[in-house]
Design a protein around this motif. Sequence first.
Motif, PDB file in Angstrom:
ATOM      1  N   LYS A   1       0.832  -1.201   0.000  1.00  0.00           N
ATOM      2  CA  LYS A   1       0.000   0.000   0.000  1.00  0.00           C
ATOM      3  C   LYS A   1       0.870   1.256   0.000  1.00  0.00           C
ATOM      4  O   LYS A   1       0.606   2.201  -0.744  1.00  0.00           O
ATOM      5  CB  LYS A   1      -0.927  -0.012   1.222  1.00  0.00           C
ATOM      6  N   PHE A   2       1.923   1.267   0.845  1.00  0.00           N
ATOM      7  CA  PHE A   2       2.838   2.405   0.893  1.00  0.00           C
ATOM      8  C   PHE A   2       3.577   2.569  -0.433  1.00  0.00           C
ATOM      9  O   PHE A   2       3.795   3.684  -0.903  1.00  0.00           O
ATOM     10  CB  PHE A   2       3.839   2.276   2.047  1.00  0.00           C
ATOM     11  N   LYS A   3       3.960   1.440  -1.032  1.00  0.00           N
ATOM     12  CA  LYS A   3       4.655   1.477  -2.309  1.00  0.00           C
ATOM     13  C   LYS A   3       3.759   2.089  -3.380  1.00  0.00           C
ATOM     14  O   LYS A   3       4.196   2.919  -4.182  1.00  0.00           O
ATOM     15  CB  LYS A   3       5.081   0.058  -2.723  1.00  0.00           C
ATOM     16  N   LYS A   4       2.491   1.700  -3.368  1.00  0.00           N
ATOM     17  CA  LYS A   4       1.529   2.229  -4.335  1.00  0.00           C
ATOM     18  C   LYS A   4       1.337   3.734  -4.145  1.00  0.00           C
ATOM     19  O   LYS A   4       1.277   4.497  -5.115  1.00  0.00           O
ATOM     20  CB  LYS A   4       0.191   1.500  -4.200  1.00  0.00           C
ATOM     21  N   ILE A   5       1.244   4.173  -2.889  1.00  0.00           N
ATOM     22  CA  ILE A   5       1.089   5.603  -2.587  1.00  0.00           C
ATOM     23  C   ILE A   5       2.309   6.379  -3.067  1.00  0.00           C
ATOM     24  O   ILE A   5       2.182   7.450  -3.672  1.00  0.00           O
ATOM     25  CB  ILE A   5       0.835   5.827  -1.081  1.00  0.00           C
ATOM     26  N   ARG A   6       3.512   5.836  -2.796  1.00  0.00           N
ATOM     27  CA  ARG A   6       4.752   6.487  -3.246  1.00  0.00           C
ATOM     28  C   ARG A   6       4.790   6.616  -4.770  1.00  0.00           C
ATOM     29  O   ARG A   6       5.154   7.659  -5.301  1.00  0.00           O
ATOM     30  CB  ARG A   6       5.975   5.703  -2.758  1.00  0.00           C
ATOM     31  N   GLU A   7       4.389   5.552  -5.442  1.00  0.00           N
ATOM     32  CA  GLU A   7       4.382   5.571  -6.914  1.00  0.00           C
ATOM     33  C   GLU A   7       3.375   6.587  -7.436  1.00  0.00           C
ATOM     34  O   GLU A   7       3.638   7.292  -8.409  1.00  0.00           O
ATOM     35  CB  GLU A   7       4.055   4.174  -7.458  1.00  0.00           C
ATOM     36  N   GLN A   8       2.232   6.659  -6.769  1.00  0.00           N
ATOM     37  CA  GLN A   8       1.197   7.607  -7.175  1.00  0.00           C
ATOM     38  C   GLN A   8       1.681   9.043  -6.989  1.00  0.00           C
ATOM     39  O   GLN A   8       1.505   9.889  -7.878  1.00  0.00           O
ATOM     40  CB  GLN A   8      -0.065   7.358  -6.355  1.00  0.00           C
ATOM     41  N   ILE A   9       2.298   9.331  -5.852  1.00  0.00           N
ATOM     42  CA  ILE A   9       2.834  10.672  -5.583  1.00  0.00           C
ATOM     43  C   ILE A   9       3.917  11.023  -6.592  1.00  0.00           C
ATOM     44  O   ILE A   9       3.978  12.141  -7.099  1.00  0.00           O
ATOM     45  CB  ILE A   9       3.352  10.776  -4.133  1.00  0.00           C
ATOM     46  N   SER A  10       4.772  10.053  -6.901  1.00  0.00           N
ATOM     47  CA  SER A  10       5.829  10.265  -7.889  1.00  0.00           C
ATOM     48  C   SER A  10       5.240  10.596  -9.259  1.00  0.00           C
ATOM     49  O   SER A  10       5.702  11.512  -9.949  1.00  0.00           O
ATOM     50  CB  SER A  10       6.705   9.016  -7.975  1.00  0.00           C
ATOM     51  N   LEU A  11       4.189   9.879  -9.644  1.00  0.00           N
ATOM     52  CA  LEU A  11       3.515  10.131 -10.917  1.00  0.00           C
ATOM     53  C   LEU A  11       2.884  11.521 -10.926  1.00  0.00           C
ATOM     54  O   LEU A  11       3.055  12.295 -11.877  1.00  0.00           O
ATOM     55  CB  LEU A  11       2.437   9.067 -11.171  1.00  0.00           C
TER      56      LEU A  11
END
Length: 197
Positions: free
Chosen positions: A4-14
């Motif tokens: 979940k944290f990885k997905k959030i980080r990827e989303q913020i990066s995008l």
Amino acid sequence: MKDKFKKIREQISLYSEVTDLASVSRRYFIIGFFDGVLTILGLIIGSHLSGEISARLIITAGVATALALGISSSWGAFEAERIEQKIMRDQKERALLINSKESAIDRAHRFAAYISSIVHGIAPIIGAILPIIPYAFLPLEEAFIAAVTIGFASLFILGAVMGRSAKFNMFVSGFRMFLAGVLTAVVVTLLSPSHFI
């Protein structure tokens, strides 16, 4: 949880890539921090020139000023960014021939408006609080010297960091910001109503 944290980080990066959020936030932090330091230096110097000074007055007025400046900066930045981010979103829609309502592009631009306004709201509070801290621990005259020193040093460091980021001369960039503090001190001292009352 880790996923979940990885997905959030990827989303913020995008979102950051789509909106150039890092650059916008950096500008807002610099402007806000600069405003916070200079505003409080003006308040501190003006208060000392008035002759009616206490640590309690500086801390109370300083914190209230810092919070008001933070709220004002945050609100103003949000209104400006809401418009700018919509313009950028609309340009992307036209270029891609899509309607991005509730798409990743739309969410990215809304996210950028919120984050940049939060950064612009927090930065002046940090910049303003730093010079106030000595008044909680030192006698008035020592606190004044420490506050002005912290204010000038903060401006110099901010300028040096900016210079380094842009590959300019760090010392020259730091000194330019330092001069803004000196100019503020001179103007406040010369134009203080305490000379005329």
